[in-house]
Design an enzyme around this catalytic site. Structure first.
Site, short mmCIF file in Angstrom:
data_model
loop_
_atom_site.label_atom_id
_atom_site.label_comp_id
_atom_site.label_asym_id
_atom_site.label_seq_id
_atom_site.Cartn_x
_atom_site.Cartn_y
_atom_site.Cartn_z
N ASP A 175 0.86 -1.17 0.00
CA ASP A 175 0.00 0.00 0.00
C ASP A 175 0.91 1.23 0.00
O ASP A 175 2.13 1.14 0.14
CB ASP A 175 -0.95 -0.03 1.22
CG ASP A 175 -2.21 0.80 0.96
OD1 ASP A 175 -3.25 0.51 1.58
OD2 ASP A 175 -2.14 1.72 0.12
C1 GLC Z 1 -4.31 4.20 -0.31
C2 GLC Z 1 -5.23 3.08 0.11
C3 GLC Z 1 -5.37 2.00 -0.93
C4 GLC Z 1 -5.22 2.58 -2.31
C5 GLC Z 1 -3.79 3.08 -2.44
C6 GLC Z 1 -3.52 3.71 -3.81
O1 GLC Z 1 -3.55 4.63 0.78
O2 GLC Z 1 -4.97 2.46 1.35
O3 GLC Z 1 -6.66 1.40 -0.72
O4 GLC Z 1 -5.48 1.59 -3.28
O5 GLC Z 1 -3.45 4.00 -1.41
O6 GLC Z 1 -4.26 4.87 -3.94
#
Ligand code: GLC
Length: 722
Positions: free
Chosen positions: A264
């Protein structure tokens, strides 16, 4: 490309280039070509590194940008390895359909698949290769703002809907430019953070994890999801992205997942903040050892992997395996032959917000709305001459949800627009009444709103929680209606009892005080682009509400966590669920049950569950039970009903839920019509994870019931024989 060609490509790459393939940047770091190129999160990179060696990019909005990104990169990359372009297409790219928690209330996997197919077409045309979807975290605590992103508090629904979305998004062949790859997230148990606070620690037994949290992710992996995203949270002391048991033992070895794992946002670097890595280099090492293939945006892989390999701390084979997984995904998407995949500006113009897509979104909005209460207020009379539309959401355009794409509100059909389209001659009086911001105390507009209500034939009171108050990083300690909305409701309903309250919110809210005064309550969640049209059709009965709560609504925040599939305890509270019963599992200051239970929802018609029959009284492990329930529409208008089948294992080696959803089917019934709804129950649906974390079933007596949680209507017992 052939496997041999991929291998040759890999063998020809430098360590830096391999590390680059495992690094994802924000599109802004590419497109902001006029600004100093700093690389991921301010990490100093050689000026052209962003173009030359990066493997993937996230967050852009259209085909023009997608092509620009790809062209910039391919012009600089000596290996000419196309970028993977990834976006959070959660519930729509341009045409926005309801938030996942609302779609869960439709109890209709096929409807979700239809919406996902629409989103896929628009996303593919925008040049998206991968969507960070589905999110299937089990959430049982609405203090956590991301509960809006999951389908339900029940992993069965999350798994079935997640798998349906994967199939509808990936299709049969990823090289088809109309298909895009799915990244299931957030693995695992992100929704179980302590105190409902986002990113917070999760301490949970392996048994509970396997019983209630892992199944939905596994359903999506089994459906073929090509990527998995570990969650931000520490799970039993180790952050998921460095959790070898979770990533290597369960995901890779037990489930056989050989797709791409992508962290993430910044999560690899956050291992230092968690305190499990002394520095970014160690963080990179830990994540690689837990088979995390791509570092999202932090840049620590780019900074340190080559050195870690040179120092022998990471075998080059581990690096090669990770790079090969990324190359194979790019190859399966056909990017080596067609790096633009589906990016097509003409297709964007043709598909985005087209009538067919708006119709799908509108239907989804109608079928995910939940009618919580209705004392003869709805549907509104067809010949009504004037209506007061009151409340902070009366003219709101931000009715799309936290993960709608930027600018989605520009296309939202507002409530006045939708109502006027349906009722051009209706006199519509609009009054805001008050704000809905947390801490808002301004009640000056309430008197004027009450005055508007008093002189109207009927009132639609639009309340809720601002779009930006649920979603990532949006936890609350009290999940109530923010601001002085309750005071507005009291004044307006007192002024005109012919009032229907309509709610716009992402998380379940506490409606206990509102429920005491409102004669009708319709939960719309964040409906999306066609909000105004869907609401107008629901208000006047062109569409008949059929949603059922996919997460119960609490009486107080203090009830959380509040799983519907609770166990009995040794001292269950005597029924009815009112009054004080010391020395029972209860509260002195509140009933135990939710205000509105999981699976609950009303209709403008009524249904009777007339008969529940089983074709046999016992089955063995290889047998199956045919369960038939007769449902009749006893009202005067057509309606849809989500028929839910619950199971109870009466005696087992571990405590089992008093009610557990094991299947559901949605049916349509004309007035007076009855249907036999048939379910097949097998031993597999009776299994649970025992004390030794083995998935087993045990012989004994079981009950099958229909109705909704806490309000089971018909029950039958059967036996599973050894
Ligand atoms: C965010 C979220 C995740 C998302 C990622 C990319 O922090 O936790 O769900 O897909 O970053 O945007």
């Amino acid at each position: 490309m052939t496997k041999e060609a991929l291998k040759a490509l890999l063998d020809g790459m430098t360590l830096e280039e391999k590390a680059g393939q495992l690094t994802q940047c924000n599109a802004g770091q590419f497109i902001r070509v006029d600004a100093e190129i700093t690389g991921p999160e301010g990490q100093p990179l050689p000026a052209d590194a962003l173009n030359r060696v990066m493997g993937s990019v996230l967050t852009f909005e259209n085909a023009k940008q997608a092509r620009q990104l790809q062209d910039m990169h391919l012009a600089a990359d000596r290996n000419r390895i196309p970028l993977l372009l990834m976006v959070d297409v959660i519930h729509g790219m341009k045409t926005t359909y309801p938030i996942p928690l609302a779609m869960g209330c439709s109890f209709d996997d096929d409807l979700l698949a239809e919406c996902a197919g629409m989103a896929r077409r628009e996303a593919a045309a925008a040049g998206v290769h991968v969507t960070f979807n589905p999110m299937v975290d089990t959430a049982r605590d609405a203090r956590w703002g991301r509960i809006l992103e999951t389908s339900s508090e029940e992993p069965l629904i999350n798994g079935r809907m997640g798998a349906a979305l994967v199939r509808a998004t990936q299709g049969d062949d990823l090289s088809d430019p109309d298909n895009i790859a799915c990244c299931v997230k957030h693995y695992a148990a992100y929704g179980a953070g302590e105190a409902g606070r986002d990113y917070n620690a999760v301490e949970i037994s392996e048994r509970a994890l396997r019983e209630s949290y892992l199944p939905a992710y596994k359903a999506c992996v089994d459906a073929g999801a090509r990527l998995v995203m570990p969650s931000f949270n520490a799970l039993n002391g180790i952050p998921s992205v460095a959790n070898k048991w979770l990533m290597n033992t369960v995901l890779r070895d037990e489930w056989g997942f050989d797709g791409v794992v992508i962290s993430d946002y910044d999560a690899v670097g956050e291992l230092v903040t968690h305190g499990v890595a002394a520095d970014m280099k160690e963080a990179a090492c830990l994540a690689m050892e837990a088979s995390c293939d791509i570092d999202m945006v932090k840049g620590v892989y780019y900074q340190h992997l080559a050195d870690l390999v040179r120092e022998g701390r990471i075998p080059e084979k581990a690096l090669d395996d990770a790079v090969m997984r990324v190359l194979e995904l790019k190859n399966d998407l056909g990017l080596f032959e067609n790096p633009y995949h589906g990016a097509d500006e003409e297709a964007e113009k043709r598909l985005n917000l087209c009538p067919a897509h708006r119709e799908i979104a509108r239907r989804a909005e109608e079928e995910s709305a939940v009618l919580l209460k209705n004392e003869g207020i709805l549907p509104l009379k067809q010949n009504i001459r004037n209506l007061a539309l009151i409340g902070p959401f009366a003219e709101e355009k931000r009715l799309n949800g936290f993960w709608s794409r930027p600018g989605a509100e520009a296309y939202t059909v507002t409530l006045p627009e939708g109502i006027r389209d349906r009722m051009p001659d209706l006199e519509l009086v609009i009054a805001r009444g008050c704000g809905a911001e947390l801490g808002d105390t301004d009640t000056d507009g309430i008197a004027a709103a009450a005055k508007a209500a008093r002189s109207a034939e009927a009132v639609v009171l639009c309340l809720g929680e601002p779009e930006n108050d649920s979603g990532e990083g949006r936890s609350r300690t009290e999940v109530t209606l923010p601001g002085p909305q309750l005071a507005l409701a009291e004044a307006v309903i007192r002024a005109n009892p012919n009032t229907a309250v309509v709610l716009f919110n992402g998380r379940p809210l506490v409606l206990t005080e509102l429920e005491k005064i409102a004669p009708a309550i319709l939960e719309m969640w964040y409906p999306g682009t066609e909000a105004g049209h869907a609401l107008a059709r629901l208000l006047w009965g062109d569409a008949n509400p059929c949603g059922k709560l996919s997460a119960g609504l609490p009486r107080t925040t203090g009830q959380y966590p509040m799983p519907y599939n609770r166990t009995n305890t040794g001292r269950p509270k005597p029924q009815p669920d009112t009054g004080v019963f010391p020395f029972s599992s209860s509260y002195l200051d509140s009933p135990n049950l939710p205000l509105y239970s999981f699976g609950y929802g009303l209709s403008y018609t009524s249904f009777s569950y007339e008969k529940l029959t089983l074709d046999k009284q016992s089955i063995t492990k290889n047998g199956s039970l045919t369960v038939t329930v007769t449902v009749r529409n006893t009202g005067d208008r057509p309606g849809k009903e989500a028929v839910q089948l619950y199971m109870r294992d009466l005696v087992a080696s571990v405590v089992r839920p008093v009610q557990q959803l094991i299947d559901y089917k949605k049916i349509s019934l004309e007035p007076g019509e009855k249907k036999d709804v048939v379910f097949t129950v097998t031993e597999k649906q009776l299994r649970f994870w025992d004390f030794n974390c083995k998935e087993i079933s045990e012989p004994g007596d079981f009950e099958l019931s229909v109705g909704c949680a806490d309000h089971l209507l018909l029950t039958h017992r059967f036996t599973l024989k050894a």
